[in-house]
Motif scaffolding. Sequence first.
Motif, mmCIF file in Angstrom:
data_model
loop_
_atom_site.group_PDB
_atom_site.id
_atom_site.type_symbol
_atom_site.label_atom_id
_atom_site.label_comp_id
_atom_site.label_asym_id
_atom_site.label_seq_id
_atom_site.Cartn_x
_atom_site.Cartn_y
_atom_site.Cartn_z
ATOM 1 N N LEU A 102 1.092 -1.088 0.017
ATOM 2 C CA LEU A 102 -0.348 0.330 -0.469
ATOM 3 C C LEU A 102 0.589 1.147 -0.065
ATOM 4 N N LYS A 103 1.940 1.156 0.848
ATOM 5 C CA LYS A 103 3.193 2.568 0.795
ATOM 6 C C LYS A 103 3.616 2.989 -0.824
ATOM 7 N N ILE A 104 3.462 1.422 -0.905
ATOM 8 C CA ILE A 104 4.207 1.738 -2.564
ATOM 9 C C ILE A 104 3.287 2.338 -3.676
ATOM 10 N N GLN A 105 2.442 1.915 -3.167
ATOM 11 C CA GLN A 105 1.074 2.343 -4.404
ATOM 12 C C GLN A 105 0.696 3.741 -4.355
ATOM 13 N N ARG A 106 0.792 3.884 -2.774
ATOM 14 C CA ARG A 106 0.821 5.726 -2.534
ATOM 15 C C ARG A 106 1.891 6.649 -2.492
ATOM 16 N N LEU A 107 2.708 6.053 -3.078
ATOM 17 C CA LEU A 107 3.842 6.827 -3.342
ATOM 18 C C LEU A 107 3.498 6.161 -4.833
ATOM 19 N N LEU A 108 3.894 5.502 -5.471
ATOM 20 C CA LEU A 108 3.124 5.271 -7.002
ATOM 21 C C LEU A 108 2.549 6.484 -7.668
ATOM 22 N N ARG A 109 1.708 6.703 -6.833
ATOM 23 C CA ARG A 109 -0.115 7.667 -7.276
ATOM 24 C C ARG A 109 0.775 9.158 -7.298
ATOM 25 N N ASP A 110 1.105 8.925 -6.466
ATOM 26 C CA ASP A 110 1.275 10.590 -5.569
ATOM 27 C C ASP A 110 2.176 11.289 -7.102
ATOM 28 N N LEU A 111 3.947 9.980 -7.054
ATOM 29 C CA LEU A 111 4.495 10.241 -8.268
ATOM 30 C C LEU A 111 3.525 10.825 -9.289
ATOM 31 N N LEU A 112 2.524 10.048 -9.823
ATOM 32 C CA LEU A 112 1.804 10.019 -11.573
ATOM 33 C C LEU A 112 1.263 11.384 -11.278
ATOM 34 N N ASN A 113 0.021 11.197 -9.855
ATOM 35 C CA ASN A 113 -0.445 12.970 -9.926
ATOM 36 C C ASN A 113 0.795 13.873 -10.467
ATOM 37 N N PHE A 114 1.972 13.745 -9.841
ATOM 38 C CA PHE A 114 2.851 14.891 -9.808
ATOM 39 C C PHE A 114 3.168 15.221 -11.191
ATOM 40 N N SER A 115 3.572 14.528 -11.898
ATOM 41 C CA SER A 115 3.778 14.364 -13.221
ATOM 42 C C SER A 115 2.677 14.529 -13.948
ATOM 43 N N ARG A 116 1.696 14.628 -14.309
ATOM 44 C CA ARG A 116 0.489 14.915 -15.225
ATOM 45 C C ARG A 116 0.567 15.721 -15.820
ATOM 46 N N VAL A 117 0.688 16.100 -17.074
ATOM 47 C CA VAL A 117 0.217 17.327 -17.331
ATOM 48 C C VAL A 117 -1.264 18.055 -17.412
ATOM 49 N N THR A 118 -1.295 19.104 -17.410
ATOM 50 C CA THR A 118 -3.039 19.751 -16.962
ATOM 51 C C THR A 118 -3.043 21.039 -17.305
ATOM 52 N N GLU A 119 -3.733 21.400 -17.246
ATOM 53 C CA GLU A 119 -4.142 22.601 -17.953
ATOM 54 C C GLU A 119 -4.613 23.220 -16.009
ATOM 55 N N LEU A 120 -4.728 24.709 -15.846
ATOM 56 C CA LEU A 120 -5.080 25.252 -14.661
ATOM 57 C C LEU A 120 -6.908 24.657 -14.830
ATOM 58 N N ASN A 121 -6.570 23.916 -13.564
ATOM 59 C CA ASN A 121 -7.675 22.825 -12.889
ATOM 60 C C ASN A 121 -8.279 23.248 -11.312
ATOM 61 N N PRO A 122 -8.287 24.648 -10.475
ATOM 62 C CA PRO A 122 -8.956 24.111 -9.479
ATOM 63 C C PRO A 122 -10.111 24.473 -9.027
ATOM 64 N N GLU A 123 -9.898 23.826 -7.782
ATOM 65 C CA GLU A 123 -10.765 23.142 -6.670
ATOM 66 C C GLU A 123 -10.304 23.683 -5.453
ATOM 67 N N LYS A 124 -11.586 23.534 -4.572
ATOM 68 C CA LYS A 124 -11.017 23.840 -3.222
ATOM 69 C C LYS A 124 -10.546 22.335 -2.878
ATOM 70 N N SER A 125 -9.115 23.070 -2.387
ATOM 71 C CA SER A 125 -8.033 22.803 -1.113
ATOM 72 C C SER A 125 -7.607 23.228 0.197
ATOM 73 N N SER A 126 -7.167 21.874 0.955
ATOM 74 C CA SER A 126 -6.663 22.973 1.807
ATOM 75 C C SER A 126 -4.910 22.766 1.686
ATOM 76 N N ILE A 127 -4.775 23.918 1.951
ATOM 77 C CA ILE A 127 -2.868 24.075 2.001
ATOM 78 C C ILE A 127 -2.362 23.098 2.655
ATOM 79 N N ASN A 128 -2.747 23.658 4.159
ATOM 80 C CA ASN A 128 -2.128 22.189 4.611
ATOM 81 C C ASN A 128 -2.038 21.234 4.487
ATOM 82 N N THR A 129 -2.519 20.487 4.057
ATOM 83 C CA THR A 129 -3.172 18.513 3.447
ATOM 84 C C THR A 129 -2.047 18.632 2.668
#
Length: 626
Positions: A457-484
């Motif tokens: 699960l830890k490996i899966q979470r790390l890979l998911r975070d990396l994929l989300n970060f590397s994804r190329v997207t247009e500006l996609n605003p949504e309500k988010s928590s800065i602390n999170t």
Amino acid sequence: MFKKLSLSTRFLLILLFIIFLFIGSLTFLLYFYLKDSLIKSSFEKMQMVLTQIDALGRYVKDDLRPVMLKTLKAHGYKDAFILEAMSTTHVRKRVISYFRETFPEVEFERVSFNPINPENAFQEFHNNLLSKITKDLPKEKWQGLFKWQKEEYVVIVKPIYAEKTCLLCHGAINSAPQSLVKLYNLKKDFPWKEGDLMGIELIKYPIREATLEVKNLVFSLFILSLISAVFFLLTLEGVFYTLILKPLKRMNEHFKAIKGRQIQLNTKLSLQRTDEIGELIESFNELSHHLYFSQRALQENLKTLETLFESITYPIVLLNKDCQPEIFNQAFLESPYKKCQRELLNRVFSEKKEFKEIIEDGEGRIFEISFYPVFNQEREVIKVVQTLADITEKKKMEERFILTEKMAAIGQLSAGLAHEINNPLSGILLMLNQLKKGNLRVEDRNLYLNLIEQGLLKIQRLLRDLLNFSRVTELNPEKSSINTLLENLLELSSYLLEKYQIKVIKSLDPELPEIIIDKEKMEQVFLNILLNALQAMENSQERVLTIRTFKQDNHILISFEDTGPGIPKEIASRIFEPFFTTKPPGKGTGLGLAVSLAIVEKHGGKIYLEERAKGANFIIELPIVN
């Protein structure tokens, strides 16, 4: 009849008339000056009296009343209220009554819309006064002149707002001192709540008598000045005509000739005199010569400006309030986008400041439209300069910069992620080998299976975070928590933090509201600044990264403070320039801060470096948009 008189006589009569007007105007101004001084002096004196009365009221309210209540309660008089010592209104009015024994003209009143004491109710004078100043009534006070029943008063008015201590007596009857309830036969609760306008207190002073004395004094000065001027002019009339009137007439004729373009501006006036008039004529000749060449230079500069204006390659236009172009260049005529942005134009006229806006033409082109107000002497906006720049390619380049820097950041994370994945994989392989042997107890077997599941699960979470970060997207605003986002970033960078032996101090405001942002691009900003801080502290003995979040006005501030060597002042102004870097070749692209600035500005925020004696502190400001 007037034309038949001699020139000197006419000059004398005109001069007398001018002096009469001058003395009259001067007297008129003197009257208003003296009256204004009288009013200002009255305001100052009344302000001093009002300040003393307020100070006494504050003493009664904040010092004497609490002590009296405590003392009365201690002696068994819980519901007692001593009017002479505990009512600020009663004390104020009583003290001013003693004051009026010496200064009977000064009047002080403290009235309310719904008073305890009927004597303090609003009267016709107060209603008329309040109707005049309601729109201008400030939070603190109002002062001015007020006419009432053929008398003019200098008045200072202060609003009375309900405070918590006021509601003890002016709130619910059952919570008020019963002696006060019985004294004024109170029957119902007062409607006040904290912060309501309960009434006003005012101090006034009639100025009719003092104004009449000023009028008499000024009128006497006017008559005396006029008589003196007449005798003086009769004495000087002949001399004045000979020495001044004749040369002035010649100068006047010369002026008319220049105005009528009969002679050029630099034509000299020849008059052989060595006195002050001669010096005046010589100065006039020099001035005419200077104005002549200044006029020619101005015409040449105007032509140059017109050429420069027309040579500007981007559209520029001067608009009036009706959104009509008054001056424009050739680029504006040739521009395919001439639509009037009336809403934005009205914003300039109302806000009185320059601003920029990004617009699209519906065909994929992106423009930056800028508005610059033109002010008159009264600081009112009378025109607006509008410029239009096609930034389509610039925006595309910014997106490519963002992607390039993101890939560079991913490269730096790869080693850490490989280590983070390798550790649980090694453990999983060891436990799988033990499970294959088949000689484990049931408890150990279940423990190994749970540990294997957690590792995967830890490996899966790390890979998911990396994929989300590397994804190329247009500006996609949504309500988010800065602390999170910051917590996720620190978890993703945990290996790098351990590798560099960085101590992280978090001070995250738990009351921070969620805001509308593109969380993936904002994660990239946070990661860029974090990686810069890690590299800056690589050779530092003390390696502490302090991350703070807090709310200030209508913004959220995120602070990254490191204990590195800091950024020299001579290059601090260039750190946000694209491709500018102080790192060795291969250690950075020089795009990190430039990309971060672009992303933050897209969110309507700003990022800047705060000067420090040691280390660097980058602060990001984001507007709170729900």
